[in-house]
Write a protein that holds these residues in place. Sequence first.
Motif, PDB file in Angstrom:
ATOM      1  N   VAL A 166       0.910  -1.173   0.199  1.00  0.00           N
ATOM      2  CA  VAL A 166      -0.028   0.069   0.107  1.00  0.00           C
ATOM      3  C   VAL A 166       0.885   1.270  -0.103  1.00  0.00           C
ATOM      4  O   VAL A 166       1.779   1.399   1.230  1.00  0.00           O
ATOM      5  CB  VAL A 166      -0.999   0.113   1.065  1.00  0.00           C
ATOM      6  N   MET A 167       0.632   2.098  -1.005  1.00  0.00           N
ATOM      7  CA  MET A 167       1.591   3.242  -1.058  1.00  0.00           C
ATOM      8  C   MET A 167       1.523   3.964   0.124  1.00  0.00           C
ATOM      9  O   MET A 167       2.656   4.866   0.510  1.00  0.00           O
ATOM     10  CB  MET A 167       1.116   4.093  -2.201  1.00  0.00           C
ATOM     11  N   GLU A 168       0.358   4.278   0.844  1.00  0.00           N
ATOM     12  CA  GLU A 168       0.482   5.147   2.049  1.00  0.00           C
ATOM     13  C   GLU A 168       1.501   4.575   3.152  1.00  0.00           C
ATOM     14  O   GLU A 168       2.088   5.347   3.805  1.00  0.00           O
ATOM     15  CB  GLU A 168      -1.129   5.161   2.743  1.00  0.00           C
ATOM     16  N   ASP A 169       1.433   3.093   3.178  1.00  0.00           N
ATOM     17  CA  ASP A 169       2.489   2.566   4.193  1.00  0.00           C
ATOM     18  C   ASP A 169       3.844   2.776   3.960  1.00  0.00           C
ATOM     19  O   ASP A 169       4.577   2.930   4.472  1.00  0.00           O
ATOM     20  CB  ASP A 169       2.096   0.925   4.179  1.00  0.00           C
ATOM     21  N   GLN A 171       4.895   5.259   1.904  1.00  0.00           N
ATOM     22  CA  GLN A 171       5.343   6.835   2.404  1.00  0.00           C
ATOM     23  C   GLN A 171       5.523   7.006   3.933  1.00  0.00           C
ATOM     24  O   GLN A 171       6.580   7.829   4.187  1.00  0.00           O
ATOM     25  CB  GLN A 171       4.299   7.585   2.057  1.00  0.00           C
ATOM     26  N   SER A 172       4.693   6.279   4.664  1.00  0.00           N
ATOM     27  CA  SER A 172       5.042   6.246   6.160  1.00  0.00           C
ATOM     28  C   SER A 172       6.171   5.845   6.506  1.00  0.00           C
ATOM     29  O   SER A 172       6.929   6.644   7.477  1.00  0.00           O
ATOM     30  CB  SER A 172       3.887   5.550   6.645  1.00  0.00           C
ATOM     31  N   ASP A 175       9.031   8.440   5.578  1.00  0.00           N
ATOM     32  CA  ASP A 175       8.976   9.488   6.587  1.00  0.00           C
ATOM     33  C   ASP A 175       9.657   9.030   7.705  1.00  0.00           C
ATOM     34  O   ASP A 175      10.567   9.716   8.265  1.00  0.00           O
ATOM     35  CB  ASP A 175       7.416   9.944   6.857  1.00  0.00           C
TER      36      ASP A 175
END
Length: 216
Positions: A166-169, A171-172, A175
Motif C-alpha cells: 500500500v503506497m500510504e504505508d 510513504q509512512s 518518512d
Amino acid sequence: MLSFVKWVPTFLVTIVLLTACGENPANTVYHHLEAAVELEQPFEKQQEPLQKAEIRENELFEKIIALGMDEFEEIVQVADEAIVSIQSRETMIKKEKESIEESYQEFKKIEEVEKIEDFELADVLTDLVKTMQDRYDHYQQLYDSYFEAINLDRTLFEMLQEEDLVMEDLQSQIDNVNETYEKVEGYKEEFNRKTDEYNQLKREFYKVAELNVLFE
C-alpha cells in the motif's frame, strides 16, 4: 526519496612525541591518550565504506521507484542487493562501536594515574575527562539512532518486495527513515563538536605540561 546522511566524524589529532621523557604523571596520561587514538583507527576506516554503502542504497531505492510493477522480479532483486548492503553497514557500525569502546576504556585508565600537583594542569585534565565523557555519551546516542535507521532501511526494502504494498504505508516508512536520519545528523554534529573540543583541550594539556610534541 531517502535522505541518507553522509556520516563523516571529526577524528582525534595524531600526535608524535619528539623527545623521550621520564615517567611522570603527565607523561603517563600522554601515553594513555595516544593509545586511545590508535584504538580508534578502525572507527576511522569504516567511514568511507559506510558512505559508499549509503549512497549505493539510495541509488537502488531510486531505481526501484523508477521500475513499474510489471518489472516486479527486478524490483525484488534490486531490493535484495540493498538488503545485503544494509547488513554490511550493520557489521561496519558494530566494528566502529567496538573501537570506540576500546578507546574509551584506554582513556579511562588516566583515572588511575598518580595525582597531578600542578593546579593549572590538573584543571585542564579535569576538563579533558569531562569532555571525553560527553563525547562518549554523544556517540552512544549516535550509534543507537544510526542502528535504528539501519533497521528502518531494511524494513523499507523488504516492504518494496511486497506485491500488494500500500503506497500510504510505503510513504509512512520513508518518512520514518528520513526522520531518524535527521536525528542521526544532529547527534553526529554534537559528537563532532565534542571531538573538536576534546582535541583542543588535549593540545592545551600537552602545552601546559611542556611535552615536546608535534601535532600532525
